[in-house]
Design a protein around this motif. Structure first.
Motif, PDB file in Angstrom:
ATOM      1  N   HIS A 203      29.326  50.773  11.986  1.00 41.15           N
ATOM      2  CA  HIS A 203      28.086  50.431  11.285  1.00 41.15           C
ATOM      3  C   HIS A 203      27.555  51.656  10.555  1.00 41.15           C
ATOM      4  CE1 HIS A 203      23.542  50.357  11.419  1.00 41.15           C
ATOM      5  NE2 HIS A 203      23.811  49.336  10.639  1.00 41.15           N
TER       6      HIS A 203
ATOM      7  N   SER B 110      25.697  48.264   6.537  1.00 42.36           N
ATOM      8  CA  SER B 110      27.084  48.010   6.166  1.00 42.36           C
ATOM      9  C   SER B 110      27.910  48.049   7.441  1.00 42.36           C
ATOM     10  CB  SER B 110      27.586  49.070   5.174  1.00 42.36           C
ATOM     11  OG  SER B 110      28.931  48.816   4.821  1.00 42.36           O
ATOM     12  N   PHE B 111      28.727  47.037   7.640  1.00 44.46           N
ATOM     13  CA  PHE B 111      29.598  46.963   8.804  1.00 44.46           C
ATOM     14  C   PHE B 111      31.051  47.013   8.337  1.00 44.46           C
ATOM     15  CE2 PHE B 111      25.727  44.648   9.866  1.00 44.46           C
ATOM     16  CZ  PHE B 111      25.360  45.230  11.058  1.00 44.46           C
TER      17      PHE B 111
ATOM     18  N   ARG C 199      35.389  46.295   4.961  1.00 49.97           N
ATOM     19  CA  ARG C 199      33.978  45.931   4.981  1.00 49.97           C
ATOM     20  C   ARG C 199      33.832  44.496   5.494  1.00 49.97           C
ATOM     21  NH1 ARG C 199      33.350  47.501   0.365  1.00 49.97           N
ATOM     22  NH2 ARG C 199      32.898  49.670   0.885  1.00 49.97           N
ATOM     23  N   LEU C 200      32.878  44.284   6.385  1.00 46.85           N
ATOM     24  CA  LEU C 200      32.676  42.976   6.999  1.00 46.85           C
ATOM     25  C   LEU C 200      31.463  42.268   6.404  1.00 46.85           C
ATOM     26  CD1 LEU C 200      33.212  43.994  10.741  1.00 46.85           C
ATOM     27  CD2 LEU C 200      34.768  42.629   9.335  1.00 46.85           C
TER      28      LEU C 200
ATOM     29  N   ARG D 143      28.008  40.008   6.587  1.00 47.77           N
ATOM     30  CA  ARG D 143      26.891  40.040   7.537  1.00 47.77           C
ATOM     31  C   ARG D 143      26.321  38.636   7.709  1.00 47.77           C
ATOM     32  NH1 ARG D 143      25.893  43.847   3.633  1.00 47.77           N
ATOM     33  NH2 ARG D 143      24.132  42.625   2.823  1.00 47.77           N
TER      34      ARG D 143
ATOM     35  N   PRO E 237      27.411  41.831  12.148  1.00 46.48           N
ATOM     36  CA  PRO E 237      28.648  41.558  11.399  1.00 46.48           C
ATOM     37  C   PRO E 237      29.287  40.240  11.801  1.00 46.48           C
ATOM     38  CG  PRO E 237      29.087  43.110  13.159  1.00 46.48           C
ATOM     39  CD  PRO E 237      27.608  42.900  13.160  1.00 46.48           C
TER      40      PRO E 237
ATOM     41  N   TRP F  18      29.465  50.648  16.161  1.00 47.35           N
ATOM     42  CA  TRP F  18      28.332  49.722  16.233  1.00 47.35           C
ATOM     43  C   TRP F  18      27.918  49.558  17.688  1.00 47.35           C
ATOM     44  CZ3 TRP F  18      28.756  43.868  16.809  1.00 47.35           C
ATOM     45  CH2 TRP F  18      27.493  43.260  16.683  1.00 47.35           C
TER      46      TRP F  18
END
Length: 395
Positions: free
Chosen positions: A298, A309-310, A325-326, A328, A344, A384
């Motif tokens: 994260h 941003s995850f 990048r995941l 949300r 995420p 995270w």
């Protein structure tokens, strides 16, 4: 060769910093202040219009510059900076970014800091994440001589790995004249090649005895071939000796390294998402389900406006990583959707998110307390904490 030598550019920075500090100390403004570089502060690629250096302050100097309380003192500082060829802008109230006043000098610093960035990519660890390293030396083989001799060895090691060899870099000292060992496997047997690297100036040619020493190491250890690589040139006796080795010895120069870099660059896949299969991505998700929570990272940015941003760690080595990048999902939000909490998405639907724009490279680092972080030049990702993350689009 660059129009301005590296040493001259560094001296200009040191002179400017010396006079700025002397002025600030004389005005009793220097407490809680100092200088740093963009690389140390940001650890990102410098890009065009590179920041030459950064003045940071959490004391009287910052208040003077941020609030412009004393125009006379500010004018004195502007005059000192201008005399050294620099101007500055307020970045965040406590950091001041300095740039060159002329296009010619700024271009020189852009080249210099690009060079320093490329050098930072030369590490013993290897991952298929950096094309910039090879692109640079393909275009600027004369810069190979400016490397430290150990960096030159490690660069060759990485280049040969990109070209498909199993490669091993030597310890740097006590290596018996063999800097890199290459193993190429084939159906008719394996081929072992010894590489000797000499980062010499053009006026220091390679003599016969150096080439003979490599030939002796190859013979003594039962290796198949030897490659001598130098940033200089070879004396006629050394070149003649290699020609009479029946192909056992090859003599290479910076031009050959540039060609190897071109081949290595072409072999690097620009679309990083192609390096990750759907099966591998699903296996990473299963590992997360089974408790490997460090694979979910994260990053957040902003002070009033806060965004999250995850990213999922897909592959990592000691110094580099590939992240994805995941998406949300909102857990709660106000009636306007401007503030709330999010987390995420961690389910197979993220397969559709695996694209060139979402899979990216990052530098991996480990702090003294063992915490791992990933820096992509804009965001610093860390593990995270599995808690919902606050967001706010209100400025």
């Amino acid at each position: 060769m660059p129009a301005f030598a590296d040493r001259d550019l560094e001296q200009r920075i040191q002179n400017a910093q010396r006079d700025i500090k002397s002025w600030a100390e004389g005005s009793d403004l220097w407490r809680d202040s100092g200088f740093t570089s963009y690389a140390e502060r940001v650890q990102g690629e410098p890009g065009e219009e590179a920041v030459v250096f950064i003045l940071y302050s959490d004391g009287h100097l910052a208040r003077l510059l941020d609030e412009d309380l004393d125009p006379r003192s500010r004018a004195e500082l502007d005059q000192i900076c201008g005399a050294h060829g620099f101007w500055f802008e307020n970045y965040d109230g406590c950091s001041y970014y300095f740039f060159a006043t002329t296009e010619e000098m700024q271009a020189a610093y852009d080249e210099y800091f690009h060079w320093k960035w490329v050098c930072s990519l030369i590490v013993e660890d290897f991952g298929d994440v950096y094309a910039e390293l090879y692109r640079y030396f393909q275009a600027r083989p004369e810069r190979l001589y400016n490397l430290h001799h150990r960096e030159f060895e490690i660069l060759l090691y990485r280049v040969f790995q990109s070209l498909g060899y199993e490669s091993e870099v030597g310890p740097g000292i006590g290596d018996g004249g063999v800097d890199v060992r290459l193993l190429q496997r084939g159906p008719l047997g394996d081929t072992l090649t010894y590489v000797q690297a000499k980062r010499y100036a053009p006026h220091r040619p390679i003599r016969l005895d150096a080439v003979q020493a490599l030939r002796g190491a190859v013979a003594n250890d039962g290796a198949h071939h030897g490659i001598f690589v130098t940033t200089s040139r070879y004396l006629p006796g050394a070149a003649d000796f290699a020609r009479r080795s029946n192909g056992v010895l090859q003599l290479k120069t910076s031009d050959d390294v540039a060609e190897w870099c071109k081949q290595a660059q072409e072999g690097i896949i620009q679309d990083k998402s192609l390096l990750i299969s759907d099966a591998h991505l699903l296996s990473v998700l299963r590992r997360v389900d089974h408790g490997e929570h460090a694979l979910v990272t994260h990053a957040h940015t902003g002070y009033r406006t806060i965004t999250n941003s995850f990213a999922l760690v897909l592959k990592e080595t000691k110094h580099a990583a590939l992240l994805m990048r995941l998406p949300r999902r909102n857990l709660s939000q106000d009636s306007y959707g401007l503030e709330g909490h999010e987390a995420p998405v961690l389910d197979p639907q993220i397969l559709g998110m695996k694209q060139m724009e979402t899979v990216f490279r990052a530098k991996r680092s480990v702090s003294s307390d063992g915490c791992v972080s990933y820096w992509d030049g804009r965001n610093l990702y860390s593990t995270w904490n599995r808690q919902s993350c606050f967001f706010s689009y209100i400025d």
